[in-house]
Scaffold this motif. Structure first.
Motif, PDB file in Angstrom:
ATOM      1  N   ASN A  54      39.855 -32.597  -2.112  1.00 44.56           N
ATOM      2  CA  ASN A  54      40.479 -33.634  -2.924  1.00 44.56           C
ATOM      3  C   ASN A  54      40.212 -35.045  -2.403  1.00 44.56           C
ATOM      4  O   ASN A  54      40.858 -35.994  -2.823  1.00 44.56           O
ATOM      5  N   LYS A  70      47.910 -28.713 -14.468  1.00 43.78           N
ATOM      6  CA  LYS A  70      46.654 -28.834 -15.209  1.00 43.78           C
ATOM      7  C   LYS A  70      46.198 -30.287 -15.267  1.00 43.78           C
ATOM      8  O   LYS A  70      45.011 -30.582 -15.126  1.00 43.78           O
ATOM      9  N   HIS A  81      42.421 -28.714  -5.575  1.00 48.95           N
ATOM     10  CA  HIS A  81      42.592 -27.260  -5.557  1.00 48.95           C
ATOM     11  C   HIS A  81      43.729 -26.887  -6.516  1.00 48.95           C
ATOM     12  O   HIS A  81      44.813 -27.458  -6.462  1.00 48.95           O
ATOM     13  N   GLY A  82      43.479 -25.927  -7.374  1.00 48.86           N
ATOM     14  CA  GLY A  82      44.457 -25.563  -8.393  1.00 48.86           C
ATOM     15  C   GLY A  82      45.781 -25.095  -7.826  1.00 48.86           C
ATOM     16  O   GLY A  82      46.854 -25.444  -8.347  1.00 48.86           O
ATOM     17  N   ASN A 108      44.843 -31.340 -11.986  1.00 54.78           N
ATOM     18  CA  ASN A 108      43.596 -30.634 -11.705  1.00 54.78           C
ATOM     19  C   ASN A 108      42.424 -31.115 -12.561  1.00 54.78           C
ATOM     20  O   ASN A 108      41.277 -30.766 -12.294  1.00 54.78           O
ATOM     21  N   ALA A 168      47.694 -28.088  -6.605  1.00 59.21           N
ATOM     22  CA  ALA A 168      48.219 -28.822  -7.759  1.00 59.21           C
ATOM     23  C   ALA A 168      49.490 -28.160  -8.287  1.00 59.21           C
ATOM     24  O   ALA A 168      50.475 -28.837  -8.616  1.00 59.21           O
TER      25      ALA A 168
END
Length: 341
Positions: free
Chosen positions: A251, A82, A91-92, A85, A95
């Protein structure tokens, strides 16, 4: 225009080719071998072994993230993901993968012999970095990345994984036939064979062709696509290869670049600020002024912002208010871009 006949060239074939010989590329090769890929089926292709930022002490290369695995801090891979991110560009899933594997990779380096500091209980000591709310970072000092690379390279050599040094990658070979594109290999130039650069035949003779099922790009950040690149200019990265091969990138906006040096340095970006330098603006009439005085009401606030700028060198809107370090960025921008000084 000259057509190249591939029958005139020896094609070198591997299961996986890794472009780049820094910490990421070397580590990738080791993991492939550990996952069961035969060392003979892995090759590293690099422009210059030992020439990248990892081997030459870039500023943030001295920090390694390992989650908060010691002490009483509440942390988890999800919490770390989190935080990774929060910038909004990462990109979650990536991460979460990075956070989840941070402990695995950290222990991997410990087992290779990287002497990260630990306390009397065996817990690895951590500290907070700029935007990290917890003590997830660790370091062995100014030569952390160099030590990591040496240990990784030793292991690579022990396993017999081949390194094609002084091979400049010109293009990723892609097969565009069918419904989707497939990577087929690399087109490189062997720099040692490139003696007469202006002669076409010599260039043709220096070409090497590699075939592979998989290609890993481990070339550092995308510095070469920016107007103002990293120093020194050799530290450009090579993500342009991926862009030309139609890879989707993510990113990029959160990429950071520090200084790299082939000589000993301690916290390269920070040291220059910690001597409390004078920021001087020179106008078209050659008149000099210490322009930051007009932005900070006291020398105490000014000197604090300059000092912190050494650690907080990426621009951050959250560090503008209350005379934060990023106010310096706005002041410099105004002097150079608006006033033309």
């Amino acid at each position: 225009m000259k057509e190249i006949e591939t029958k005139d060239y020896k094609i070198i074939e591997f299961n996986t080719l890794i472009v780049g010989s820094g910490a990421a590329g070397l580590n990738c090769a080791l993991h492939l071998e550990e996952e069961g890929v035969n060392p003979d089926e892995i090759a590293i292709v690099t422009e210059k072994l030992g020439g990248g930022t990892s081997f030459n002490a870039g500023s943030d290369k001295q920090t390694y993230y390992k989650l908060s695995i010691t002490g009483d801090q509440k942390d988890s891979p999800f919490e770390m993901a989190k935080d990774l991110n929060k910038g909004g560009a990462m990109h979650g899933n990536i991460a979460l993968i990075e956070a989840t594997n941070s402990v695995r990779e950290f222990i991997h380096l410990v087992n290779l012999g990287v002497p990260f500091p630990f306390d009397q209980y065996g817990g690895f000591v951590g500290y907070k970095t700029d935007k990290d709310p917890r003590q997830r970072a660790t370091s062995i000092g100014p030569l952390t990345s160099q030590v990591i690379c040496r240990q990784l390279l030793n292991s690579i050599q022990e396993k017999g994984i081949i390194i094609y040094d002084k091979h400049y990658v010109v293009k990723i070979i892609v097969d565009n036939e069918g419904s989707c594109s497939n990577v087929k290999g690399l087109l490189t130039i062997k720099k040692d064979d490139l003696i007469q650069r202006r002669k076409l035949q010599n260039i043709m003779d220096s070409i090497r062709i590699f075939k592979a099922q998989n290609i890993v790009i481990a070339v550092g950040g995308p510095a070469a696509i920016y107007k103002h690149s990293v120093y020194p200019e050799s530290q450009w990265g090579g993500l342009g290869l991926a862009i030309q091969a139609s890879c989707k990138l993510q990113n990029l906006t959160e990429s950071q670049f520090g200084l790299a040096s082939k000589k000993f340095r301690w916290n390269v970006s920070g040291s220059y600020q910690q001597v409390i330098p004078r920021y001087v603006s020179i106008n078209k009439q050659s008149e000099k002024s210490e322009f930051l005085d007009q932005y900070f009401p006291t020398f105490q606030l000014l000197s604090k912002a300059i000092f912190l700028k050494g650690y907080q060198w990426p621009f951050d809107v959250g560090k503008i208010e209350n005379f934060g370090s990023s106010l310096i960025d706005l002041a410099v921008y105004y002097e150079t871009e608006i006033l033309g000084n």
